[in-house]
Design an enzyme around this catalytic site. Sequence first.
Site, short mmCIF file in Angstrom:
data_model
loop_
_atom_site.label_atom_id
_atom_site.label_comp_id
_atom_site.label_asym_id
_atom_site.label_seq_id
_atom_site.Cartn_x
_atom_site.Cartn_y
_atom_site.Cartn_z
N SER A 577 9.89 -55.18 54.46
CA SER A 577 10.04 -54.75 53.05
C SER A 577 11.30 -53.67 53.06
O SER A 577 12.19 -53.78 53.50
CB SER A 577 8.69 -54.11 52.43
OG SER A 577 8.86 -54.19 51.10
N HIS A 694 4.35 -61.65 49.43
CA HIS A 694 4.83 -60.37 50.13
C HIS A 694 3.53 -59.92 50.82
O HIS A 694 3.55 -59.28 52.10
CB HIS A 694 5.31 -59.31 49.26
CG HIS A 694 6.00 -58.07 49.65
ND1 HIS A 694 7.10 -58.20 49.79
CD2 HIS A 694 5.76 -56.86 50.02
CE1 HIS A 694 7.92 -57.41 50.32
NE2 HIS A 694 6.78 -56.27 50.46
#
Length: 729
Positions: A577, A694
Site C-alpha cells: 500500500s 486491498h
Amino acid sequence: MKLWTPPRPLSALARATAVLISLVTCTPVGAGAAGAAPASPPPADKRPVEDRYFDRTVRDDYQWMEDWSDAALKAWVDQQNAYTRGVLDQIPSRPAIRDRVAELSRDISPDYSALEFRGGTLFALKDQPPKNQPMLVALASVDDPSHERVIVDPNAIDTTGSLTIDFFVPSLDGAKVAVSMSRGGTESGDVHLYDAATGHELKDVLPRVNGGTAGGSVAWTADGTGLLYTRYPAKGERPAADLDFYQQAWFHKLGTPRASDHLVLGRDLPKIAEIEFASADDGRHVLILVRNGDGGEIAWWLRGPDGVLHAVAGFKDKIMGAEFGGGGLFLLSRARDANGEVLHVGLEKPALAGAKSIVPASGIAIDGIHVAGGRLYVEDIVGGPNDVRVFAFDGKPLGKLPLPATSSVAGFSRYTGQQCLIRSESFTEPGHWLRYDPAAGTLSPTALALRSPADFSDVEVKREFATSKDGTRVPISILMKRGTALDGRAPLILYGYGGYGISQKPNFRAQRKLWLEQGGIYAVANIRGGREYGDAWHEAGKLTRKQNVFDDFAACAQALIDKRYTTSEHLAIQGGSNGGLLMGAELTQHPDLFHVVVSQVGVYDMLRSELSPNGFFNTTEYGTVKDTAQFRALLGYSPYHNVKDGTQYPSTLLLTGVNDPRVAPSNSFKFAARLQASGTSRPVLLRTSMTTGHIGAPLNARNEEYADIYSFIFSQLDVPYRPHAVAAP
C-alpha cells in the site's frame, strides 16, 4: 480512507489502530489465462500521452492501462499472470513452502479481536482457521469461550470465502448488532441488523454504508430503535464520478422506509469527509468524528439528546482522539505539543475554549486514550512499543500497567465493573487479551489468547539505529535466531511503511517463522511518516517532506549492511500500500542497494493517483499536482516516472487486485510495464488477483500468496529451502 488500515469493527473513535500486516491482497491469480506459460513477460503497447503540469510536459506511455474496460489490457494482464505463474510454479521448493505456510496458519486456538462489551455480553470477531473469514460471536465471559454463540458467520453465508465483515456495532443494551459486510475485497458494505440472542436477521438493511474510500460507521440510539449511519450518494444524486465522495451522516428509525431517513450532518462537509460515530454509555450523546481525507485533519461534533449538534473542534485544532468520561469528553490534543496532552470539556459546553488540561505533554508521545471504570488510560509510544499510564479523571497519576516488555497494545475494551481488557502482542508472543482489575491492581491473562504453531522461543529481538541523510536517528527492530553469526551472509527481509501516522508496532506473524527457521533475519524499519515518536515524526514524512521517508529506509538498509547483518546481495525489501510506494521509490532511487523487492498494492504513479476516488482522499497526505511545490516533490520521487532505461533493477514481484478500492490496480500495471521495458535483465513479475481487492481475502488465498512471496525471495536470493521437520502429533 487510508491506503491500508485493518477493518474497523470498533465503535470507539480513539481505538482505530492501523498496523499494516505483511500481506494485503491475497487470492489465486491467472484465472483467465490459458495455455502454456509464455517464456518472457508480454510486452505492453506504448500509446504516448502528454500531460502538462505548470511549465512541465510529462509523457505517459501506459496511461491507457487506467481503463480496465479495455479488452487489450485484460488480455495483457492475463498473459502477465500466466508468465508469473510459469516462473513461480517452477520453483522446486514452492510445494514445501506452501505446506509450511499452511501448517503455520493453522492456529492451535482461535483468535479474538475487536472486543465490545454491551449489556453484559462481550461481542468479538473470531478468526479460526481453516475457516476463511472471521465470524461475529457473543461470549458470556473472557474466562470460558466454550459457551459462545455465533451471531454471523460469513463462511456459512458464502462458502467461497469472499464475504467479509467490515465492522460491527452492538446496541447499547446488547440486544441487537449492526454488521457491515462486503464481497470480493470491494469494501462496499451493506449494514444488516441481527438479533444478538438468536442470530436472526432483522428486516432493515442499509446499503453502501461502508466503502473503500471514506469507510463507514453506525451508532445506535439509547433505546435501540434507530441508528445514525454513514451514507454515500445514491445513483442520480450526484455524477457517477462522485458516488464515492461526499459522505454524510443520516438517521434511520427501524421499521420505517429509508425514504423517511433524514440528514444529520454532511451538507457542508468536504468532498473527502470520512465520518465515524461513538455513543455515550447512556446513548444520550453521540460523538461525530469527521476526517478531512487522510492527512490527519479531524473535526468533532457532539450530538445532544435534543438532536442539536455542537461543534467541539475544527480541522485545524489538532484534536486527534476523544472519549466520553468524567461527565464530559477527554480529548487528545496536539495543538500545543506534537507529543500530545489530554484535555477535558463538559458535555453542556464542549467548546475547546473551556477545556482543562488533565494530562500535560511530556517527552513521550501519546498514541491514544481510553476510558473504562472511572479511569483514564493513556497509551504511550516510544519508537514502536507501547506503555499505558493510568490516571484518575482529575489527572492524578495511578501508575503504569505492567505490560510485557517491547510489546504493543493491539486492542482495548471496557469490561464488567471497573475492569478493562487489553490485547497485548509482541514480535514473539501471539496476541492475547489481559484483564486489568484496578481494585486489585492486577493484570491477569484470560482464556482469549491465541496459541500458534509457530514457536519463537529460539528467536531474539534486537534494536538497532540508523542515521538518516539529515542526521535523524531511525530505529530498527530485528528478529533472528539466537546464535546467528553477524558475518554479512544471512539473507534478510527489511519491511517498511512510512505514512499516515501509522506506527509499526511489535506484532506477531506466524509466517515469519518460516523465514527465521531457514536462517533468515527479519527487520522492521520505524521510519518517519508513522507516529513512533509522536506527530512530529508523521509530519516530517508527509507532503513535500516525503523524501525523508525514503532516505530513512535506505539508511536502515545501509546500517544493516554496515553492521554485518547482511549484504546487498542477500537483502530483500517488502512493503504494501503506502509501503508499496516506499518499495517503488527505493527500487528507483537505490537500485544497487537491494537484490529483491516485493511490493503489494502499491501507489507508483504519483501524478495521476489523485484521479482515482481514494487517491483524492490521499492528497492531504501526499499533496496534489495542482500545487507547484507539491507537484515538483511528487514528480521527484514518483516511482513510475523515475524508472531509467538501461538500469539493472532488483528482482521484483508486484502484487495487486482488480477490486482494490484504495489503490487503483493500474498503478501496478503501469509500473510493471515500465520496469519490464527498461532493459533490466532481472525478473519483474506482476501478480494480479481477479477476485479480491486491498484487504479481506480468504485464508486459503492468503496462504497461496505467502507461498509465492517466500518462494520468490528464496529463489532470487539463491537461498536453499530445507523442508521443516514436523513433529509427530
